[in-house]
Enzyme design. Sequence first.
Site, mmCIF file in Angstrom:
data_model
loop_
_atom_site.group_PDB
_atom_site.id
_atom_site.type_symbol
_atom_site.label_atom_id
_atom_site.label_comp_id
_atom_site.label_asym_id
_atom_site.label_seq_id
_atom_site.Cartn_x
_atom_site.Cartn_y
_atom_site.Cartn_z
ATOM 1 C CD GLU A 60 6.211 3.237 1.632
ATOM 2 O OE1 GLU A 60 6.197 3.951 2.662
ATOM 3 O OE2 GLU A 60 5.492 3.483 0.640
ATOM 4 C CG HIS B 119 5.823 7.044 0.207
ATOM 5 N ND1 HIS B 119 4.803 6.135 0.048
ATOM 6 C CD2 HIS B 119 5.434 8.167 -0.434
ATOM 7 C CE1 HIS B 119 3.846 6.676 -0.682
ATOM 8 N NE2 HIS B 119 4.199 7.906 -0.987
ATOM 9 C CB CYS C 218 1.278 8.664 0.969
ATOM 10 S SG CYS C 218 1.576 10.063 -0.141
ATOM 11 C CE LYS D 197 16.809 -29.725 -26.202
ATOM 12 N NZ LYS D 197 18.058 -30.340 -26.660
HETATM 13 N N1 GLN Z 1 -3.044 10.776 -4.214
HETATM 14 C C1 GLN Z 1 -2.448 11.413 -3.091
HETATM 15 C C2 GLN Z 1 -1.654 12.653 -3.498
HETATM 16 O O1 GLN Z 1 -1.316 12.807 -4.641
HETATM 17 C C3 GLN Z 1 -1.565 10.472 -2.301
HETATM 18 C C4 GLN Z 1 -0.341 10.025 -3.020
HETATM 19 C C5 GLN Z 1 0.305 8.803 -2.445
HETATM 20 O O2 GLN Z 1 -0.299 8.094 -1.639
HETATM 21 N N2 GLN Z 1 1.517 8.506 -2.846
HETATM 22 O O3 GLN Z 1 -1.341 13.473 -2.674
#
Ligand code: GLN
Length: 540
Positions: A509, A507, A381, A189
């Site tokens: 990832e 990053h 980061c 449904k």
């Molecule tokens: N806060 C940190 C910065 O602005 C790391 C940023 C993050 O991990 N993306 O540099």
Amino acid sequence: MTKHIFVTGGVVSALGKGLTSASIAMLLESRGLRVQMQKLDPYINVDPGTMSPYQHGEVYVLDDGSETDLDLGHYERFTNAPLSRGSNYTTGQIYLKVIEKERRGEYLGKTVQVVPHVTNEIKNCIRGLGGPDVDVVISELGGTVGDIEGLPFLEAIRQIPLDIGKENCLFIHLTLVPYLKAAREVKTKPTQHSVQQLREIGIQPDILIVRCEKPIGADNLEKIGMFCNVEKRAVIEETDKTLSIYEVPQGLVEHGIDQLIVQKLGLKAGPLAMDDWWNMLNRIRNPEHEVTIAVVGKYIEHKDAYKSIYESLDHAGFSHASRVIVKRIEAEELYEAGPEKLLSGVDGILVPGGFGMRGVEGKIEAIRYARQHDIPFFGICLGMQCAVIEFARNVLGHEEANSTEFVATTNHPVICMLEDQKSVTHKGGTMRLGAQLCHLEAGSEAEKCYGKPVISERHRHRYEFNPEYKQQFVDAGMKISGTSPNGTLAEIVEVSDHPWFLAVQFHPEFKSKPLSPHPLFRGFVEAALNRHLARTHATV
Ligand code: GLN
């Protein structure tokens, strides 16, 4: 002519529309078609960059620096479709465009309205992805049919067949068919109601994908088709995949979805070429080893906050015939309980990115533990910034070392604000964002992993390793193995007398795919696996 597929969702959110859209795109690509993908998000934020991970999960960054919805991560992991700023539109962005046009006087005195001005802008954004070298554009609409915010988007996609011909458009609707334990039956449904809502708007779905825990049987599929006015073969069930999200395309192929789409849109497609993917699924189903990685973060309980990191760890595991078990650890809890209690027994430790002070001391403790106990460590980061702070405090002896993000007046600002960030006042879209080149030091672990001297990775940050401290770190054994092309910014650090201790300002990832795991994740998981094997042999 470019054909358009629209993917909508009904009944509940979180049905895996992004995964399904990405899987469909992958199947079409593997039949030789050129696909473009797009997510339309009905919320008012201009992009998810200003939203908390609790609200929205991870913010996914593209090469061009756009901060986008995490579904774009699925698109990139499953397909080769090129993504850019035009791959994610929100209501905020659409209205911004309309209002800017109005201010420039482009509407020539007209009253500016949702229909046609906002809907035209949406249609431009959708059709803008098409072109002579694009066979199919897949546009996924976020949210659920019935959401007030989604209405202009639905109205816009309803109109597109009128503009380009019905035969060039395909509507796919994803719903849920729940199993009610008490009644011991599945219920169709909610799906019927959801399609009714769609039809009230003027959209008749061509294909229905019904998400269900277990197969619901031919009778139910037929019933859904009849009530929803969809032909029987176009009602496709998609059962839960408990082992891996990378099984989703297989389920769809088994129900012939690629063939159905090719037929319905009259596409000229080749045969399905998915052997590499099917081989990968075999490896996922039959791992030889298990390796445990601790991820120490602050949004741990949110399943999507570190989405791409978890996926990248899995990918690296696939290439080492290993299943990666992730132990999610709340950094504040680790600080309270002490690292020994939560980290002894893990094979590797990863500290991901983040913002703000909460949890930072726990992350630093986890890194100290990894460094002092020779446990493979990967910092990303904020994870790299914490590794620098930890080294400054415990190796260089600068007890008060910190980032100026957390303590503006610290005596030892080993992490400080990037020079060109100092004049920035607005929060949205103003960080150091997107792909940047990075030069690797010859002979470093980073260079060994990548196998080349210059790489490109995506960034999202405001703070950096303070260059004034560089020499002190190098003298004490922390290597800066990756720098920006002009040599000023530290992008990668490594601790030399350690089995694997590497941290990056970017990053990685966002660039890992199941069939081509990211080199640094591969290196990290390999080091963790080696530790695991050495330890298990030692205890036999
Ligand atoms: N806060 C940190 C910065 O602005 C790391 C940023 C993050 O991990 N993306 O540099």
